[in-house]
Every structure is written in structure tokens, then in C-alpha cells.
Design a protein around this motif. Structure first.
Motif, short mmCIF file in Angstrom:
data_model
loop_
_atom_site.label_atom_id
_atom_site.label_comp_id
_atom_site.label_asym_id
_atom_site.label_seq_id
_atom_site.Cartn_x
_atom_site.Cartn_y
_atom_site.Cartn_z
N GLU A 87 0.83 -1.37 -0.03
CA GLU A 87 -0.07 -0.15 -0.01
C GLU A 87 0.69 1.22 0.05
O GLU A 87 0.59 2.22 -0.79
CB GLU A 87 -1.09 0.00 1.19
N HIS A 106 -0.52 2.69 9.91
CA HIS A 106 0.40 1.35 10.00
C HIS A 106 1.41 1.16 10.88
O HIS A 106 1.76 0.28 11.54
CB HIS A 106 1.02 1.14 8.42
N HIS A 141 -9.74 -0.26 9.73
CA HIS A 141 -8.76 0.56 8.99
C HIS A 141 -9.07 0.22 7.31
O HIS A 141 -9.09 1.20 6.47
CB HIS A 141 -7.36 -0.22 8.94
FE LIG Z 1 -3.68 0.48 4.88
#
Ligand SMILES: [Fe+2]
Ligand SMILES: [Fe+2]
Length: 159
Positions: A87, A106, A141
Motif C-alpha cells: 500500500e 500502519h 482500517h
Molecule cells: Fe492501509
């Protein structure tokens, strides 16, 4: 780990999970299109993460020994790390304007889960507590931050 979970522990291990599928009576942790961020690579990784979560839940439920639990935990955490990298590379490549906030989420998750892992190795925390935290965090998330990232990537022609 013994098989004498208190009701509160069981609640933490399963029923508090903010997975809307629980309320709807479906099997929890199963892929559902509402989790899609409409970017294939991210969706596939989220599906794999859910699969690993199911594996970990099965291990926790069957109360297997500490070593097996720690192997599954490591596998899950390694894959989470790999997924975050994917990501973050997409964010950098497509100059996502909220990348700093997203990366911080994160990082905070990684920090928290490493604390959990250290506690687990010292026998201070049980895997179902880690699992509960992990599932709550992950679903929240995906549904908020990852979906927002997905919409941005879609606007750049990435699906
Ligand atoms: Fe993410
Ligand atoms: Fe994600």
C-alpha cells in the motif's frame, strides 16, 4: 494455554469484533464485497489476511501449544508487514495526498503489535487478545482508510 477462558475473555476473543457480518449471522472473517477497495492487488492481499486471521482463530480456539500459536502469529504479522509495504509503495507512486496519515496508522499498528508479540513470547498476553485487537483494527482500517486510498487510486486509473 489452558482451556479455562472466562466469559469476558471469550467476549474479547469473538463477540466484540466489530465485524458487521457477526450481527447479520454470517460466518465472521469471510470476504464480502463491502470490504472491497476496488484495487485488485489490495483486495487480494486483504483476502489473504482474512484467511490468515481465520487460521489464527482456529489455532486460538483449539488451544494449540505456544509454539504453534507463535508460528501462526509470526506468519500473520509478516504478511501484514508485506501488505503495508504494498500500500505504501502505491501511495508513493501515485502521490497520495494522505499518505503520511495512512503510513502513521500502519506504523502505530506495527508498534502495538510488536509489543503484543514481545508480551506473547514472555507469556504475558494470550493470542486471542492479540487476535481481537488485530481484527478490530484491520476491519476499521480497511473500511475507512484503505477504502479512501482505493477511491484515490481508482481516480488515477488503478483498479
Ligand atoms: Fe492501509
Ligand atoms: Fe490494507
Amino acid at each position: 494455554m489452558t482451556n479455562d477462558m472466562k466469559p469476558e475473555d471469550k467476549r474479547l476473543a469473538g463477540i466484540t469484533l466489530k465485524n458487521p457480518e457477526n450481527k447479520m449471522g454470517f460466518k465472521p472473517f469471510m470476504w464480502n464485497n463491502r470490504y472491497s477497495v476496488y484495487v485488485d492487488e489490495i483486495d487480494e492481499q486483504h483476502q489473504h489476511l482474512m484467511k490468515l486471521i481465520r487460521k489464527m482463530r482456529a489455532v486460538v480456539e483449539t488451544q494449540l501449544d505456544h509454539r504453534i500459536q507463535s508460528n501462526v502469529l509470526d506468519e500473520l504479522l509478516d504478511y501484514t508487514h508485506y501488505h503495508f509495504n504494498t500500500e505504501e509503495m502505491l501511495m508513493t507512486e501515485y502521490q497520495y495526498p494522505f499518505s503520511e496519515i495512512h503510513k502513521r496508522q500502519h506504523d502505530e499498528f506495527t508498534f502495538r503489535i510488536q509489543e503484543f508479540r514481545a508480551d506473547f513470547y514472555q507469556g504475558k498476553v494470550q493470542t486471542f487478545k492479540i487476535l481481537s485487537f488485530l481484527v478490530n483494527w484491520l476491519f476499521d482500517h480497511i473500511l475507512v482508510s484503505d477504502k479512501e486510498l482505493g477511491r484515490y487510486l481508482n481516480s488515477k486509473g488503478i483498479f
